[in-house]
Design an enzyme around this catalytic site. Sequence first.
Site, PDB file in Angstrom:
ATOM      1  N   ARG A  77       0.956  -1.190   0.078  1.00 48.84           N
ATOM      2  CA  ARG A  77      -0.121  -0.096  -0.186  1.00 48.84           C
ATOM      3  C   ARG A  77       0.878   1.433   0.042  1.00 48.84           C
ATOM      4  O   ARG A  77       1.580   1.203   0.800  1.00 48.84           O
ATOM      5  CB  ARG A  77      -1.002   0.013   1.227  1.00 48.84           C
ATOM      6  CG  ARG A  77      -1.695   1.165   1.309  1.00 48.84           C
ATOM      7  CD  ARG A  77      -2.882   1.055   2.513  1.00 48.84           C
ATOM      8  NE  ARG A  77      -3.316   2.428   2.534  1.00 48.84           N
ATOM      9  CZ  ARG A  77      -3.352   3.112   3.569  1.00 48.84           C
ATOM     10  NH1 ARG A  77      -2.460   3.008   4.629  1.00 48.84           N
ATOM     11  NH2 ARG A  77      -3.787   4.550   3.442  1.00 48.84           N
ATOM     12  N   HIS A 121      -2.978  10.925   0.387  1.00 51.06           N
ATOM     13  CA  HIS A 121      -2.200  10.443   1.735  1.00 51.06           C
ATOM     14  C   HIS A 121      -1.611  11.722   2.297  1.00 51.06           C
ATOM     15  O   HIS A 121      -0.427  11.946   2.656  1.00 51.06           O
ATOM     16  CB  HIS A 121      -1.359   9.536   1.910  1.00 51.06           C
ATOM     17  CG  HIS A 121      -1.050   9.008   3.300  1.00 51.06           C
ATOM     18  ND1 HIS A 121      -1.033   7.631   3.584  1.00 51.06           N
ATOM     19  CD2 HIS A 121      -0.640   9.592   4.452  1.00 51.06           C
ATOM     20  CE1 HIS A 121      -0.572   7.471   4.941  1.00 51.06           C
ATOM     21  NE2 HIS A 121      -0.337   8.675   5.413  1.00 51.06           N
ATOM     22  N   GLU A 166      -7.290   8.285   6.149  1.00 53.99           N
ATOM     23  CA  GLU A 166      -7.270   8.996   7.382  1.00 53.99           C
ATOM     24  C   GLU A 166      -7.862  10.068   7.413  1.00 53.99           C
ATOM     25  O   GLU A 166      -7.569  11.282   7.848  1.00 53.99           O
ATOM     26  CB  GLU A 166      -6.364   8.913   8.292  1.00 53.99           C
ATOM     27  CG  GLU A 166      -5.667   7.761   8.744  1.00 53.99           C
ATOM     28  CD  GLU A 166      -4.326   7.528   9.833  1.00 53.99           C
ATOM     29  OE1 GLU A 166      -4.023   8.859  10.045  1.00 53.99           O
ATOM     30  OE2 GLU A 166      -4.159   6.575   9.978  1.00 53.99           O
ATOM     31  N   ASN A 292      -7.354   1.674   9.851  1.00 49.65           N
ATOM     32  CA  ASN A 292      -5.828   2.097  10.380  1.00 49.65           C
ATOM     33  C   ASN A 292      -6.167   2.235  12.007  1.00 49.65           C
ATOM     34  O   ASN A 292      -7.010   2.858  12.342  1.00 49.65           O
ATOM     35  CB  ASN A 292      -5.370   3.390   9.766  1.00 49.65           C
ATOM     36  CG  ASN A 292      -5.216   3.487   8.425  1.00 49.65           C
ATOM     37  OD1 ASN A 292      -5.383   2.579   7.704  1.00 49.65           O
ATOM     38  ND2 ASN A 292      -4.641   4.564   8.040  1.00 49.65           N
ATOM     39  N   TYR A 294      -4.384   2.033  15.829  1.00 45.46           N
ATOM     40  CA  TYR A 294      -3.223   2.220  16.628  1.00 45.46           C
ATOM     41  C   TYR A 294      -3.409   2.004  18.134  1.00 45.46           C
ATOM     42  O   TYR A 294      -2.898   1.271  18.794  1.00 45.46           O
ATOM     43  CB  TYR A 294      -2.378   3.321  16.451  1.00 45.46           C
ATOM     44  CG  TYR A 294      -1.681   3.439  15.034  1.00 45.46           C
ATOM     45  CD1 TYR A 294      -0.416   3.217  14.793  1.00 45.46           C
ATOM     46  CD2 TYR A 294      -2.324   3.986  14.343  1.00 45.46           C
ATOM     47  CE1 TYR A 294       0.071   2.871  13.528  1.00 45.46           C
ATOM     48  CE2 TYR A 294      -1.961   3.853  12.702  1.00 45.46           C
ATOM     49  CZ  TYR A 294      -0.755   3.478  12.664  1.00 45.46           C
ATOM     50  OH  TYR A 294       0.006   3.546  11.004  1.00 45.46           O
ATOM     51  N   GLU A 355      -3.496  -0.130   8.208  1.00 47.61           N
ATOM     52  CA  GLU A 355      -2.385   0.280   8.983  1.00 47.61           C
ATOM     53  C   GLU A 355      -2.349  -0.252  10.428  1.00 47.61           C
ATOM     54  O   GLU A 355      -3.441  -0.424  10.899  1.00 47.61           O
ATOM     55  CB  GLU A 355      -2.178   2.021   9.047  1.00 47.61           C
ATOM     56  CG  GLU A 355      -1.619   2.678   7.981  1.00 47.61           C
ATOM     57  CD  GLU A 355      -1.529   4.112   8.150  1.00 47.61           C
ATOM     58  OE1 GLU A 355      -1.212   4.447   9.299  1.00 47.61           O
ATOM     59  OE2 GLU A 355      -1.642   4.767   7.143  1.00 47.61           O
TER      60      GLU A 355
HETATM   61  O1  IFM Z   1       2.680   7.844   9.946  1.00 50.71           O
HETATM   62  C1  IFM Z   1       1.261   8.064   9.907  1.00 50.71           C
HETATM   63  C2  IFM Z   1       0.422   7.630   8.840  1.00 50.71           C
HETATM   64  O2  IFM Z   1       0.832   8.708   7.592  1.00 50.71           O
HETATM   65  C3  IFM Z   1      -0.746   7.744   8.948  1.00 50.71           C
HETATM   66  N1  IFM Z   1      -1.180   6.781  10.117  1.00 50.71           N
HETATM   67  C4  IFM Z   1      -0.507   7.006  11.215  1.00 50.71           C
HETATM   68  C5  IFM Z   1       0.922   6.758  11.036  1.00 50.71           C
HETATM   69  C6  IFM Z   1       1.648   6.843  12.349  1.00 50.71           C
HETATM   70  O3  IFM Z   1       1.398   7.980  13.173  1.00 50.71           O
END
Ligand code: IFM
Length: 452
Positions: A77, A121, A166, A292, A294, A355
Site C-alpha cells: 500500500r 495521503h 485517514e 488504520n 493504533y 495500517e
Molecule cells: O505515519 C502515520 C501515517 O501517515 C498515517 N497513520 C498513522 C501513522 C503513524 O502516526
Amino acid sequence: MTRLHFPDGFLWGTATASYQIEGAWKEDGKGESIWDRFAHSEGKISGGDTGDVACDSYHRWRGDIALLREMNLGSYRFSIGWPRVQPEGSGPANPAGLDYYSRLVDDLLEAGIRPFPTLYHWDLPQALEDRGGWPERDTASRFADYAEIVGRALGDRVGTWSIFNEPGVFTLMGYAIGIHAPGRRDGDAFLRASHTVNLAQGDAFRALSSVRADARIGSAFSMTACEPAGDDEADAEAAERWHAFANTWFLEPALRGRYPDAFPGGAPLEAMGVRDGDFERMEAPLDFVGINLYVRSHVRHEEGASWGLDARAVGPPGESGPRTDFGWEVWPDALHDMVLRITRDYDTPAIEITENGCSYADAPGPDGRIRDERRIDFFRGYLAALHRAIEAGADVRAYHAWTLLDNFEWSEGYRQRFGLSWVDFASSERERTLKESGRWYAAVADANGFDT
Ligand code: IFM
C-alpha cells in the site's frame, strides 16, 4: 503452543505514503504540496526536518520492492502524490509524475506483489490550498478529475484502490488543531473540510469505477476503540458519539448517505455547507472498509467540548498497557473490538487492515542488527487479537503493517521510527536494513500465521 493460521488467500503487506518516503520534492515537474510549504515554514516540524529527501524512494523504489520480496509480502500500500501528477491540482497531467507510479506498479506486479495505491495521503497541491483547500467545495471536483487521471493511467494494472487515508486526521489536524499542514486553526474550516472530503470520496469512487467497473475501491479510515472513561450513563453516551465522530464520520456518509450521531443536536449541516443533493453525492458502496488502528480511546462527557461536541477523549486509565516510544498505549484488544464493531454495524463488510504499527527507536547494535523485540511483541499481540476477530466472524482480507521503512513522521520529523526496516538518514544512500521485526514478519507472511 498454539498455531494461529490466517484464512487462505490472506494478504500480508506494508503501507507507506508519498510525502513520508519519496523525497524528490521538486523533481520532474512536481508541484509544491501543502506539506512542502508547512515543513519549510519555521517551527512546524521537530528538529526542522522536512520531507525534501525523506527515504529517497523516488529514486530507490527498486530497493524497496526488494525488501518487500525479502519479507514474502503480497501487498504494498503506497500513496500517489497529487502534486506529482497535477502540479497545480488541476489541468493536464504531468507525464513524468505518472511514469514514476506506472514503473512502480509494473515492478510490483513483476515481483508478484499487489499494488494498492491510495489517492490521497495528505499532500494537497499548495495551489489548491491557495484557492481555499479542503474547506472549499470545488476541491471535491478537482479531486474527482485527479482520480480519473490516475485511474486511466494505472487502472489497467491496478485492481484495488484506497481513496483517502485517514480523512478524520488530515481534516482535524490540518484545519482545526493546526499541527499538520496546512496549519489552520479554525473549527468552521474543519467542519466544511470534512464535508468536502465526504463529497470528494463519493465523486472519486464514481470516477474510478467509470474507468474500471470491476475495481475494488475503499478508503483507509483512522479508527480507535472507544470506551467510556467512567461508569455513568453520560460517559457511555459520549463514547458512542465519539465513535461516530472519530470512526464513522467518513464511513457512514459513504455506506448510508448520512452523517452519524456525533453531535448532541445533530450534525451542524449549515456550518458544514451541506446543500440539497449532497447526501446522494456522498454515497458510495465501498467494496471494503480500510481500518488504520493504533490505540483505544477513553471518552468523557463534557458539555461545550470543541467544535460543538459534548465528548472528549482523555488518556487511558491507571490500569493501562505499556507505551511505545511515541507514548501511545499498546492495547491489542482495540483492534479486535474495532473490527468486530464494524463487522456488526455494517453487515460484515470486507475489511482490510490498512495500517497498524508502533514507534520504537531501537538502533543497530555493534553487529549491525536491530533487535526491536518490543515491535515483535506489539505485532504478536495485535495479530493474535485480529485472529480472534476473524474467528468470531469478521471478513478480514489483508493486514498492512505500518510501515516498510522508518520515515518522515509528520510534525515529529524523523525521531519516531515506525519501520520494519531501519533507514540511515545520515547516509546519502539512505541505506535500509531489515530489523529483527522485519525478519519475524517475513516468517509470519511465509507461514500465513505464527505460534503463540
Ligand atoms: O505515519 C502515520 C501515517 O501517515 C498515517 N497513520 C498513522 C501513522 C503513524 O502516526
